[in-house]
Design an enzyme around this catalytic site. Structure first.
Site, PDB file in Angstrom:
ATOM      1  NE  ARG A 162      33.123  52.320  48.674  1.00 33.95           N
ATOM      2  CZ  ARG A 162      32.744  51.052  48.503  1.00 33.95           C
ATOM      3  NH1 ARG A 162      31.670  50.779  47.784  1.00 33.95           N
ATOM      4  NH2 ARG A 162      33.420  50.077  49.063  1.00 33.95           N
ATOM      5  CB  SER A 235      38.838  51.752  49.998  1.00 31.52           C
ATOM      6  OG  SER A 235      38.469  50.422  50.145  1.00 31.52           O
ATOM      7  CD  GLU A 331      35.826  54.699  49.487  1.00 28.97           C
ATOM      8  OE1 GLU A 331      35.793  54.936  50.711  1.00 28.97           O
ATOM      9  OE2 GLU A 331      35.754  53.560  49.005  1.00 28.97           O
TER      10      GLU A 331
HETATM   11  N1  EPU Z   1      44.124  43.024  45.633  1.00 25.20           N
HETATM   12  C1  EPU Z   1      45.492  42.852  45.558  1.00 25.20           C
HETATM   13  N2  EPU Z   1      46.275  43.373  46.558  1.00 25.20           N
HETATM   14  C2  EPU Z   1      45.755  44.051  47.598  1.00 25.20           C
HETATM   15  C3  EPU Z   1      44.357  44.224  47.672  1.00 25.20           C
HETATM   16  C4  EPU Z   1      43.562  43.716  46.675  1.00 25.20           C
HETATM   17  O1  EPU Z   1      46.013  42.241  44.634  1.00 25.20           O
HETATM   18  O2  EPU Z   1      46.540  44.494  48.448  1.00 25.20           O
HETATM   19  C5  EPU Z   1      43.283  42.472  44.551  1.00 25.20           C
HETATM   20  C6  EPU Z   1      43.007  41.006  44.657  1.00 25.20           C
HETATM   21  O3  EPU Z   1      43.038  40.490  43.348  1.00 25.20           O
HETATM   22  C7  EPU Z   1      41.591  40.912  45.149  1.00 25.20           C
HETATM   23  C8  EPU Z   1      40.977  42.166  44.561  1.00 25.20           C
HETATM   24  O4  EPU Z   1      42.048  43.103  44.558  1.00 25.20           O
HETATM   25  O5  EPU Z   1      40.973  39.772  44.701  1.00 25.20           O
HETATM   26  C9  EPU Z   1      39.808  42.695  45.339  1.00 25.20           C
HETATM   27  O6  EPU Z   1      40.208  42.909  46.692  1.00 25.20           O
HETATM   28  P1  EPU Z   1      39.124  43.011  47.878  1.00 25.20           P
HETATM   29  O7  EPU Z   1      38.193  41.855  47.801  1.00 25.20           O
HETATM   30  O8  EPU Z   1      39.864  43.232  49.141  1.00 25.20           O
HETATM   31  O9  EPU Z   1      38.276  44.279  47.467  1.00 25.20           O
HETATM   32  P2  EPU Z   1      38.680  45.730  46.974  1.00 25.20           P
HETATM   33  O10 EPU Z   1      38.166  45.906  45.605  1.00 25.20           O
HETATM   34  O11 EPU Z   1      40.129  45.998  47.194  1.00 25.20           O
HETATM   35  C10 EPU Z   1      36.403  46.772  47.742  1.00 25.20           C
HETATM   36  C11 EPU Z   1      35.937  47.969  48.533  1.00 25.20           C
HETATM   37  C12 EPU Z   1      36.066  47.705  50.027  1.00 25.20           C
HETATM   38  C13 EPU Z   1      35.229  46.464  50.374  1.00 25.20           C
HETATM   39  C14 EPU Z   1      35.752  45.289  49.536  1.00 25.20           C
HETATM   40  C15 EPU Z   1      34.901  44.056  49.723  1.00 25.20           C
HETATM   41  C16 EPU Z   1      36.375  49.887  47.117  1.00 25.20           C
HETATM   42  C17 EPU Z   1      37.184  51.131  46.911  1.00 25.20           C
HETATM   43  N3  EPU Z   1      36.702  49.140  48.165  1.00 25.20           N
HETATM   44  O12 EPU Z   1      37.815  46.644  47.974  1.00 25.20           O
HETATM   45  O13 EPU Z   1      35.481  48.811  50.708  1.00 25.20           O
HETATM   46  O14 EPU Z   1      35.326  46.151  51.760  1.00 25.20           O
HETATM   47  O15 EPU Z   1      35.681  45.629  48.112  1.00 25.20           O
HETATM   48  O16 EPU Z   1      33.661  44.223  49.140  1.00 25.20           O
HETATM   49  O17 EPU Z   1      35.456  49.638  46.345  1.00 25.20           O
HETATM   50  C18 EPU Z   1      35.878  50.888  51.775  1.00 25.20           C
HETATM   51  O18 EPU Z   1      35.194  51.395  50.884  1.00 25.20           O
HETATM   52  O19 EPU Z   1      36.393  51.586  52.690  1.00 25.20           O
HETATM   53  C19 EPU Z   1      36.143  49.455  51.735  1.00 25.20           C
HETATM   54  C20 EPU Z   1      36.927  48.855  52.623  1.00 25.20           C
END
Ligand code: EPU
Length: 336
Positions: A162, A235, A331
């Protein structure tokens, strides 16, 4: 070009924050852009408005970038590649669909990300195992000091998680005009490893690019709010990277803490998990809230001000710090 006065920016930012631009102009060509910047040296560039939180009226001239167009040229050295260039004002998802329609591969996992093409290299957008840096070959930008168009190779963009040079040492020094991508034409390199993709694709053995895109759209839509329905900027925070030492200490109290080993003694922790543990998931404070299906996304239920969203973000930051001794970084760009 018509300069409009006292325009609400509510429909120009995906958070749906209602702030005024004292003066507002849309530009469709490079000539219009350079002309306006010469006349108004104090300006605020607006792209898709999908990664910003506006907390007060904008006194500067708001310049909405509307440069449009998509061009393609086949690679002369590699018959599996095509170079596709898109101007900054193209809507990102429409551009992804354009590529899918031609069966050009590389961007399918980045379907449905709100925003414009011009913003994609700034924060190196990423989702479901792919980052846009994997396909960008170069970025053309207007150098605000010399008024010349310059080209940044992929390496010169200094992409990170990012992150890019346009957020760090070159912040506010360039306006991105056009981005060129190298995409595949026949043999596509599919990224299907991210948890939910395979189960969403079900029994499809050799999924097509558009099948993958449809699966991604389904996964995103099930977790992330559509800005058309509920204001948000995706995010709000980055996933923090902590030391192995802190990680080990935290594991004693939180044995189920999810993590990704980054190598070099560093571990990335999903911020969504940290925020959920602090009890914020689904919470609402007036019209500012934390999304019920993904705690990393802050939302505007209608009439929240930018300051209310910012206050909530600060409360989340301090609670996460007090609970886990982890600093969250936003972000989203905050205009305050
Ligand atoms: N999780 C929770 N609770 C929540 C959300 C997430 O416990 O409310 C934990 C879970 O363990 C889950 C892990 O976090 O397995 C990862 O969650 P998720 O797959 O939703 O991904 P993320 O790391 O929260 C990132 C990006 C998103 C992108 C997703 C999928 C960042 C800051 N965000 O989110 O990007 O869509 O991966 O690849 O890196 C964005 O940048 O605007 C965005 C939406």
């Amino acid at each position: 070009m018509k300069i409009l006065k006292n325009i609400s920016l509510k429909t120009y930012n995906t958070f749906g924050i209602d702030v005024l631009a004292k003066q507002f102009v849309e530009v469709s060509t490079l000539d219009e852009l350079t002309e306006i910047l010469t006349l108004y040296p104090d300006f605020f560039i607006l792209g898709g408005g999908s990664n910003m939180l506006l907390t007060k009226p904008i006194e500067k001239l708001v310049v909405k970038l509307n440069l449009k167009g998509i061009e393609e040229s086949p690679s002369t050295t590699d018959d599996n590649s095509v170079f596709v260039s898109a101007f900054a004002g193209e809507n990102w998802h429409d551009f992804v669909l354009w590529c899918l329609n031609k069966n050009y591969g590389g961007l399918e996992n980045l379907s449905l990300i709100p925003g414009s093409v011009g913003a994609c290299p700034i924060q190196n957008i990423g989702a479901y195992g792919v980052e846009v840096k994997d396909t960008i070959t170069y970025v053309e930008a207007l150098d605000l000091k010399t008024s010349k168009v310059v080209s940044f190779s992929n390496a010169n963009c200094q992409f990170g998680y990012r992150d890019s040079i346009f957020k760090t040492s070159s912040k506010d020094k360039y306006i991105i005009l056009k981005v060129t991508f190298r995409l595949t034409t026949k043999q596509h390199q599919l990224n299907l490893d991210y948890g939910a993709i395979k189960s969403e694709l079900g029994s499809a053995i050799n999924p097509s690019l558009s099948q993958i895109s449809k699966a991604i759209i389904k996964i995103r839509s099930s977790k992330l709010p559509d800005p058309k329905d509920i204001g948000n900027s995706g995010s709000f925070f980055k996933n923090p990277v902590i030391s192995n030492q802190l990680f080990k200490t935290l594991l004693k109290d939180y044995p189920n803490m999810p993590s990704y080993n980054m190598g070099g003694g560093k571990v990335k922790i999903p911020a969504g998990w940290l925020i959920e543990q602090c009890g914020f998931k689904g919470k609402r404070f007036g019209d500012a809230g934390v999304h019920s299906k993904q705690a990393l996304v802050l939302v505007n239920y209608g009439k929240a001000t930018g300051s209310e969203i910012l206050q909530l973000a600060q409360l989340i930051e301090s609670t996460v710090k007090n609970t886990f001794n982890i600093d969250l970084q936003t972000e989203v760009n905050i205009f305050s």
